[in-house]
Design a protein around this motif. Structure first.
Motif, PDB file in Angstrom:
ATOM      1  N   UNK A 150       0.835  -1.197   0.000  1.00 21.03           N
ATOM      2  CA  UNK A 150       0.000   0.000   0.000  1.00 21.03           C
ATOM      3  C   UNK A 150       0.876   1.256   0.000  1.00 21.03           C
ATOM      4  N   UNK A 154       0.526   4.314  -2.645  1.00 18.51           N
ATOM      5  CA  UNK A 154       0.356   5.705  -2.197  1.00 18.51           C
ATOM      6  C   UNK A 154       1.414   6.624  -2.828  1.00 18.51           C
ATOM      7  N   UNK A 165       0.286   6.269   7.205  1.00 20.32           N
ATOM      8  CA  UNK A 165      -0.644   5.205   7.574  1.00 20.32           C
ATOM      9  C   UNK A 165       0.066   4.039   8.271  1.00 20.32           C
ATOM     10  N   UNK A 169      -1.914   1.541  10.730  1.00 18.90           N
ATOM     11  CA  UNK A 169      -1.946   0.133  10.317  1.00 18.90           C
ATOM     12  C   UNK A 169      -1.447  -0.777  11.435  1.00 18.90           C
ATOM     13  N   UNK A 172      -4.261  -0.990  14.053  1.00 20.82           N
ATOM     14  CA  UNK A 172      -5.412  -1.798  13.628  1.00 20.82           C
ATOM     15  C   UNK A 172      -5.046  -3.276  13.536  1.00 20.82           C
ATOM     16  N   UNK A 173      -3.869  -3.565  12.982  1.00 20.78           N
ATOM     17  CA  UNK A 173      -3.524  -4.980  12.800  1.00 20.78           C
ATOM     18  C   UNK A 173      -3.185  -5.642  14.132  1.00 20.78           C
TER      19      UNK A 173
ATOM     20  N   UNK B 108      -7.090  -4.535  -2.708  1.00 20.93           N
ATOM     21  CA  UNK B 108      -6.098  -3.581  -3.207  1.00 20.93           C
ATOM     22  C   UNK B 108      -6.673  -2.774  -4.376  1.00 20.93           C
ATOM     23  N   UNK B 111      -9.158  -0.230  -2.910  1.00 17.49           N
ATOM     24  CA  UNK B 111      -8.456   0.818  -2.159  1.00 17.49           C
ATOM     25  C   UNK B 111      -7.751   1.774  -3.127  1.00 17.49           C
ATOM     26  N   UNK B 112      -7.133   1.209  -4.165  1.00 17.36           N
ATOM     27  CA  UNK B 112      -6.453   2.051  -5.156  1.00 17.36           C
ATOM     28  C   UNK B 112      -7.460   2.975  -5.851  1.00 17.36           C
ATOM     29  N   UNK B 115      -8.389   5.815  -3.576  1.00 15.22           N
ATOM     30  CA  UNK B 115      -7.348   6.835  -3.461  1.00 15.22           C
ATOM     31  C   UNK B 115      -7.265   7.668  -4.726  1.00 15.22           C
ATOM     32  N   UNK B 120      -4.902  10.210  -2.120  1.00 12.83           N
ATOM     33  CA  UNK B 120      -4.311   9.348  -1.080  1.00 12.83           C
ATOM     34  C   UNK B 120      -4.250  10.030   0.288  1.00 12.83           C
ATOM     35  N   UNK B 126      -6.653   7.617   3.461  1.00 10.17           N
ATOM     36  CA  UNK B 126      -5.871   7.095   4.601  1.00 10.17           C
ATOM     37  C   UNK B 126      -6.586   5.941   5.281  1.00 10.17           C
ATOM     38  N   UNK B 129      -6.350   2.850   3.126  1.00  6.59           N
ATOM     39  CA  UNK B 129      -4.995   2.291   3.220  1.00  6.59           C
ATOM     40  C   UNK B 129      -4.836   1.488   4.502  1.00  6.59           C
ATOM     41  N   UNK B 130      -5.388   2.025   5.591  1.00  2.00           N
ATOM     42  CA  UNK B 130      -5.278   1.345   6.878  1.00  2.00           C
ATOM     43  C   UNK B 130      -6.081   0.045   6.870  1.00  2.00           C
ATOM     44  N   UNK B 132      -6.567  -1.849   4.363  1.00  4.70           N
ATOM     45  CA  UNK B 132      -5.831  -2.850   3.594  1.00  4.70           C
ATOM     46  C   UNK B 132      -4.812  -3.585   4.471  1.00  4.70           C
ATOM     47  N   UNK B 133      -4.115  -2.833   5.339  1.00  5.38           N
ATOM     48  CA  UNK B 133      -3.079  -3.458   6.162  1.00  5.38           C
ATOM     49  C   UNK B 133      -3.579  -4.001   7.491  1.00  5.38           C
ATOM     50  N   UNK B 134      -4.884  -3.836   7.759  1.00  2.53           N
ATOM     51  CA  UNK B 134      -5.351  -4.154   9.114  1.00  2.53           C
ATOM     52  C   UNK B 134      -5.436  -5.657   9.385  1.00  2.53           C
TER      53      UNK B 134
END
Lengths: 217, 182
Positions: A150, A154, A165, A169, A172-173, B108, B111-112, B115, B120, B126, B129-130, B132-134
């Motif tokens: 990501x 970005x 982020x 991240x 949250x993770x 992905x 999310x893209x 953005x 973005x 934001x 993006x978060x 996606x990684x959560x």
């Protein structure tokens, strides 16, 4: 559980697809993803073989055991059913470390190696053990220290502060991972998920872990 | 701050595998392990593991692929929009959240797109993006990991994974509101 989820996805896809007039696309997706699944699995063969080779060397040299011993205080709590110095522990730790660092090429092979080791301790070969579900929780939650993919997107889209982020991240993770492990631990006792009483189970299972356990207690 | 942290982690990421690939064989050799022979012996299993996964992965990916193609996701997103409104969950981000446990590449893509439309550095950008990684892609991980050892009865793995996904996304919403406002 997967029986219901799988059926739900298929039935909803076909019913909603019919309503939306997208049956053609739904059928195409079915064939396409059947192919994608094989591509993914075949793509794994090489890195899988490489990491299994390296892991075998590490095991023969006693390094996996050493690693397992080092992080024992944590692992015995997370995986009480697994003997503390069992090779599964070493493989699980390496998998989790690789995951956190975002090294996905290493994480999956090491994770599968760990599953194989956990399966050796499993008396019912078609049913998940408590340790497996906790381990999967650590993987599906999976703390992300650097969300590399990501970040790249970005940057490409012209973000002025792409790394902003990272902190959110990680937060949250981490919440997701703690929840996954907690739920795995809580639910393993629920009647609907409880393992059936061990019948023939004990013979196979205990021969593997007995020598280690007697040392312990 | 963020950038320093990123540099540290990136350096560790770059060094981790070369260091492992150097020290494991060298230390093993010192301990008189026949490194080449043992490597080959271990690597033999690679093919078997990969092939064992295939039926599980086909089952999961086909079902998810069909589900995505049917447009059911958008219908469901519209259906739950009134509820998510109540907690200040941006409606634009619902599809990303719903896709997260099902498909990594699908998320992905969404999310893209978000953005691109919102920028973005917007709140949506934001937050997405978060998201996606959560968490990881729960169903993919379940199929591959359980598939590799032929486990069909997954017990509480699915509900535990999905609850974690839900909490991960709620945590993403909370922390993004705190850090970025919005």
């Amino acid at each position: 559980m997967l029986n219901y989820v799988w059926l739900f996805l298929m039935v909803v896809a076909l019913v909603v697809g019919a309503i939306n007039g997208r049956l053609q696309e739904v059928t195409e997706a079915a064939f396409k993803y059947a192919g994608v699944a094989v591509d993914i699995a075949i793509g794994l063969i090489g890195i899988m073989a490489m990491w299994l080779g390296i892991m075998r060397i590490a095991e023969k040299a006693g390094m996996v055991r050493l690693l397992a011993r080092a992080i024992r205080p944590i692992t015995t709590r997370l995986f009480p059913d697994v003997p503390p110095e069992h090779p599964a522990m070493g493989a699980m730790i390496l998998n989790i470390a690789a995951n956190w660092l975002g090294l996905s090429n290493a994480a999956t092979p090491l994770g599968l190696k760990a599953m194989e080791e956990l399966q050796k301790l499993n008396p019912r070969k078609d049913t998940a053990t408590d340790a497996m579900v906790v381990f999967l929780g650590l993987n599906t939650g999976s703390i992300t220290l650097i969300p590399a993919t990501i970040l790249a997107v970005r940057v490409q889209l012209g973000s002025t502060a792409p790394w902003e982020i990272i902190g959110t991240t990680i937060f949250a993770s981490t919440c997701a991972t703690i929840t996954a492990v907690t739920m795995a631990k809580l639910m393993q006792r629920w009647p609907m998920f409880r393992l059936p009483p061990a019948e023939e189970a004990s013979e196979e299972g205990s021969t593997l872990d007995k020598p280690e356990k007697t040392q312990e207690e | 701050m963020g950038e320093i942290f990123r540099n540290v982690i990136q350096t560790v990421s770059i060094w981790a595998i070369p260091v492992l690939l150097f020290f494991i064989p060298v230390l093993a050799f010192v301990k008189k392990v026949k490194v080449y022979e043992e490597f080959v012996e271990g690597a033999k299993e690679g093919f078997q593991v990969a092939v064992t996964i295939i039926p599980y992965l086909v089952a999961i990916l086909v079902a998810i692929g069909m589900f995505r193609a049917s447009g059911a996701m958008d219908a469901f997103a519209r259906f739950i929009a009134p509820v998510t409104d109540l907690i200040g969950f941006p409606a634009e981000a619902i599809p990303a959240a719903l896709m997260r446990p099902l498909s990594g590449s699908g998320t992905l893509g969404i999310v893209t797109e978000l953005m691109k439309t919102h920028g973005p550095d917007s709140f949506i950008g934001r937050f997405a993006s978060t998201i996606y990684g959560s968490t990881e892609t729960t169903f993919y991980v379940l199929a591959v990991y359980f598939g590799a050892v032929n486990i069909k009865k997954t017990r509480h793995a699915v509900p535990a994974g999905l609850i974690a996904d839900f909490v991960g996304i709620m945590a993403a919403l909370f922390i993004c509101k705190v850090v970025f406002g919005g």
